[in-house]
Design a protein around this motif. Structure first.
Motif, PDB file in Angstrom:
ATOM      1  N   PRO A  89       0.806  -1.228   0.000  1.00 15.98           N
ATOM      2  CA  PRO A  89       0.000   0.000   0.000  1.00 15.98           C
ATOM      3  C   PRO A  89       0.837   1.275   0.000  1.00 15.98           C
ATOM      4  CG  PRO A  89       0.068  -0.924   2.188  1.00 15.98           C
ATOM      5  CD  PRO A  89       0.803  -1.890   1.296  1.00 15.98           C
ATOM      6  N   TYR A  90       2.060   1.188  -0.488  1.00 17.47           N
ATOM      7  CA  TYR A  90       2.943   2.356  -0.553  1.00 17.47           C
ATOM      8  C   TYR A  90       3.884   2.183  -1.730  1.00 17.47           C
ATOM      9  CZ  TYR A  90       5.363  -1.223   2.120  1.00 17.47           C
ATOM     10  OH  TYR A  90       5.875  -2.423   2.545  1.00 17.47           O
ATOM     11  N   ALA A  91       4.425   3.293  -2.221  1.00 16.61           N
ATOM     12  CA  ALA A  91       5.403   3.268  -3.310  1.00 16.61           C
ATOM     13  C   ALA A  91       6.800   3.183  -2.713  1.00 16.61           C
ATOM     14  CB  ALA A  91       5.272   4.525  -4.153  1.00 16.61           C
ATOM     15  N   GLU A  92       7.731   2.572  -3.458  1.00 17.67           N
ATOM     16  CA  GLU A  92       9.108   2.469  -3.007  1.00 17.67           C
ATOM     17  C   GLU A  92      10.067   2.716  -4.164  1.00 17.67           C
ATOM     18  OE1 GLU A  92       9.575  -0.401   0.714  1.00 17.67           O
ATOM     19  OE2 GLU A  92       9.258  -1.522  -1.142  1.00 17.67           O
ATOM     20  N   VAL A  93      11.265   3.169  -3.822  1.00 19.37           N
ATOM     21  CA  VAL A  93      12.390   3.210  -4.742  1.00 19.37           C
ATOM     22  C   VAL A  93      13.451   2.318  -4.128  1.00 19.37           C
ATOM     23  CG1 VAL A  93      14.227   4.623  -5.716  1.00 19.37           C
ATOM     24  CG2 VAL A  93      11.888   5.496  -5.654  1.00 19.37           C
ATOM     25  N   TRP A  94      13.965   1.373  -4.918  1.00 20.22           N
ATOM     26  CA  TRP A  94      15.001   0.444  -4.457  1.00 20.22           C
ATOM     27  C   TRP A  94      16.289   0.758  -5.205  1.00 20.22           C
ATOM     28  CZ3 TRP A  94      11.894  -4.696  -5.329  1.00 20.22           C
ATOM     29  CH2 TRP A  94      10.814  -4.746  -4.446  1.00 20.22           C
ATOM     30  N   VAL A  95      17.367   0.963  -4.465  1.00 19.80           N
ATOM     31  CA  VAL A  95      18.690   1.198  -5.040  1.00 19.80           C
ATOM     32  C   VAL A  95      19.517  -0.057  -4.783  1.00 19.80           C
ATOM     33  CG1 VAL A  95      20.743   2.648  -5.024  1.00 19.80           C
ATOM     34  CG2 VAL A  95      18.499   3.667  -4.548  1.00 19.80           C
ATOM     35  N   VAL A  96      19.883  -0.760  -5.843  1.00 20.66           N
ATOM     36  CA  VAL A  96      20.616  -2.020  -5.716  1.00 20.66           C
ATOM     37  C   VAL A  96      22.099  -1.712  -5.524  1.00 20.66           C
ATOM     38  CG1 VAL A  96      21.172  -4.228  -6.806  1.00 20.66           C
ATOM     39  CG2 VAL A  96      18.897  -3.218  -7.115  1.00 20.66           C
ATOM     40  N   LEU A  97      22.632  -2.137  -4.385  1.00 16.78           N
ATOM     41  CA  LEU A  97      24.039  -1.910  -4.062  1.00 16.78           C
ATOM     42  C   LEU A  97      24.924  -3.038  -4.578  1.00 16.78           C
ATOM     43  CD1 LEU A  97      23.589  -0.688  -0.379  1.00 16.78           C
ATOM     44  CD2 LEU A  97      23.747   0.692  -2.466  1.00 16.78           C
ATOM     45  N   SER A  98      24.415  -4.265  -4.505  1.00 17.94           N
ATOM     46  CA  SER A  98      25.140  -5.432  -5.020  1.00 17.94           C
ATOM     47  C   SER A  98      24.128  -6.497  -5.394  1.00 17.94           C
ATOM     48  CB  SER A  98      26.121  -5.971  -3.968  1.00 17.94           C
ATOM     49  OG  SER A  98      25.408  -6.473  -2.846  1.00 17.94           O
ATOM     50  N   GLY A  99      24.483  -7.334  -6.372  1.00 16.06           N
ATOM     51  CA  GLY A  99      23.601  -8.420  -6.778  1.00 16.06           C
ATOM     52  C   GLY A  99      22.670  -8.038  -7.915  1.00 16.06           C
ATOM     53  N   ALA A 100      21.566  -8.803  -8.040  1.00 18.72           N
ATOM     54  CA  ALA A 100      20.597  -8.582  -9.117  1.00 18.72           C
ATOM     55  C   ALA A 100      19.238  -9.106  -8.697  1.00 18.72           C
ATOM     56  CB  ALA A 100      21.049  -9.279 -10.395  1.00 18.72           C
ATOM     57  N   LEU A 101      18.198  -8.390  -9.101  1.00 20.02           N
ATOM     58  CA  LEU A 101      16.807  -8.749  -8.810  1.00 20.02           C
ATOM     59  C   LEU A 101      15.977  -8.725 -10.088  1.00 20.02           C
ATOM     60  CD1 LEU A 101      16.122  -6.292  -5.838  1.00 20.02           C
ATOM     61  CD2 LEU A 101      16.536  -8.756  -5.637  1.00 20.02           C
ATOM     62  N   ARG A 102      14.942  -9.544 -10.113  1.00 18.76           N
ATOM     63  CA  ARG A 102      13.905  -9.472 -11.146  1.00 18.76           C
ATOM     64  C   ARG A 102      12.673  -8.957 -10.428  1.00 18.76           C
ATOM     65  NH1 ARG A 102      13.177  -9.445 -16.341  1.00 18.76           N
ATOM     66  NH2 ARG A 102      11.470 -10.641 -17.183  1.00 18.76           N
ATOM     67  N   VAL A 103      12.063  -7.859 -10.927  1.00 19.63           N
ATOM     68  CA  VAL A 103      10.978  -7.179 -10.234  1.00 19.63           C
ATOM     69  C   VAL A 103       9.805  -6.968 -11.179  1.00 19.63           C
ATOM     70  CG1 VAL A 103      10.326  -5.104  -8.932  1.00 19.63           C
ATOM     71  CG2 VAL A 103      12.702  -5.916  -8.855  1.00 19.63           C
ATOM     72  N   GLY A 104       8.605  -7.393 -10.780  1.00 17.56           N
ATOM     73  CA  GLY A 104       7.405  -7.128 -11.564  1.00 17.56           C
ATOM     74  C   GLY A 104       6.613  -8.368 -11.879  1.00 17.56           C
ATOM     75  N   ALA A 105       5.698  -8.208 -12.818  1.00 19.07           N
ATOM     76  CA  ALA A 105       4.781  -9.274 -13.203  1.00 19.07           C
ATOM     77  C   ALA A 105       5.117  -9.768 -14.606  1.00 19.07           C
ATOM     78  CB  ALA A 105       3.340  -8.782 -13.160  1.00 19.07           C
ATOM     79  N   GLU A 106       5.463 -11.018 -14.699  1.00 17.95           N
ATOM     80  CA  GLU A 106       5.691 -11.735 -15.953  1.00 17.95           C
ATOM     81  C   GLU A 106       6.414 -10.911 -17.010  1.00 17.95           C
ATOM     82  OE1 GLU A 106       1.918 -13.471 -16.916  1.00 17.95           O
ATOM     83  OE2 GLU A 106       1.710 -14.300 -14.911  1.00 17.95           O
ATOM     84  N   SER A 107       5.756 -10.611 -18.141  1.00 15.28           N
ATOM     85  CA  SER A 107       6.444  -9.939 -19.253  1.00 15.28           C
ATOM     86  C   SER A 107       6.781  -8.477 -18.944  1.00 15.28           C
ATOM     87  CB  SER A 107       5.603 -10.018 -20.534  1.00 15.28           C
ATOM     88  OG  SER A 107       4.387  -9.325 -20.363  1.00 15.28           O
ATOM     89  N   ASP A 108       6.181  -7.905 -17.899  1.00 17.23           N
ATOM     90  CA  ASP A 108       6.479  -6.527 -17.511  1.00 17.23           C
ATOM     91  C   ASP A 108       7.623  -6.437 -16.513  1.00 17.23           C
ATOM     92  OD1 ASP A 108       4.528  -5.379 -19.126  1.00 17.23           O
ATOM     93  OD2 ASP A 108       2.986  -5.529 -17.570  1.00 17.23           O
TER      94      ASP A 108
END
Length: 113
Positions: free
Chosen positions: A58-77
């Protein structure tokens, strides 16, 4: 009610003893809470490779990746973010976040939670 200090404050991105476990392989270390940040909060998060969490919040966020890797979102988006990248995760964004590698990031949330 706490008053926001009128000075710059420094925080560490290290995951310390105060970190809270969130599911399997996810640690969250608080930094700036709503009692001080009022309109925003900030924390460091560590995702072990393969850790996953649902996104809708129920809130917006900004994520700053310092190390590593993430996949974020829904399927093709979904987007992949790596060290040095940052991603905006809107309020009620669908999908999941998955760590493709051990990942450390700093998160800023609005409103504070």
């Amino acid at each position: 009610m706490a008053v926001t200090p009128s000075r710059a404050r420094k925080f560490s991105s290290a995951i310390g003893e105060d970190a809270v476990r969130f599911g399997d392989g996810i640690l969250i270390a608080p930094a700036l809470g709503k009692e001080v940040g009022r309109s925003m909060s900030a924390y460091t998060s560590f995702f072990q490779m393969g850790a996953r969490a649902d996104l809708p919040a129920p809130y917006a966020e900004v994520w700053v990746v310092l190390s590593g890797a993430l996949r974020v979102g829904a399927e093709s988006d979904a987007v992949t973010v790596r060290a040095g990248d940052f991603v905006h995760v809107p309020e009620q964004a669908p999908g999941v976040v998955e760590a493709l590698e051990d990942t450390t990031m700093v998160c800023v949330s609005v409103p504070a939670h």
